[in-house]
Design a protein around this motif. Structure first.
Motif: not given
Length: 155
Positions: A86-113
């Protein structure tokens, strides 16, 4: 293209996402990827490979990178563990997202190269251009809206 000094500033900004920034630096040095908590400096939207490739009209890495950079004007990470990562698009914290794609926020960790590295786990498709650089969800929404019409005309 970012300079070495700018890359250090971006790396510092990313590391400060972690409660112990020195741990993020150690993970980058040892593994090339640091697990960073979301919800503080950025969140992420996980977009399946097929959605990105349909929206971009290509699966060629250079075409995907150039198109995402142009449309999103912000950082995108790709899971490189397998070809359909998958692709992970970085957005501002708490951004309003209503799409079908999964929004990952607080209490989630992301592997950042680490900036400048391609690893077996993750890679930057579009690197951050400066500290605080994130994508606008409206731009992502517009890009993904092209995926369905393109899919409909694809033979």
């Amino acid at each position: 293209m970012t300079t070495t000094a700018e890359q250090r500033r971006i790396t510092t900004w990313l590391a400060r996402t972690h409660p112990l920034p020195e741990q993020a630096h150690a993970e980058w040095a040892f593994r090339g990827v640091a697990l960073l908590p979301l919800g503080r400096r950025f969140d992420a939207i996980r977009v399946p490979t097929e959605r990105v490739h349909a929206a971009v009209g290509s699966s060629a890495p250079d075409v995907v990178a150039a198109t995402l950079a142009e449309w999103l004007d912000g950082p995108v990470i790709r899971d490189t563990r397998h070809s359909n990562g998958a692709y992970y698009v970085l957005v501002r914290p708490g951004a309003q997202w209503d799409g079908a794609e999964e929004y990952l926020g607080k209490d989630t960790y992301l592997g950042v190269p680490r900036i400048g590295d391609v690893t077996m786990l993750a890679a930057w498709v579009v690197r951050p251009q400066h500290p605080g650089n994130v994508c606008d969800v409206a731009h992502l929404r517009a890009l993904l809206a092209t995926a369905e019409p393109l899919k409909a005309i694809d033979p």
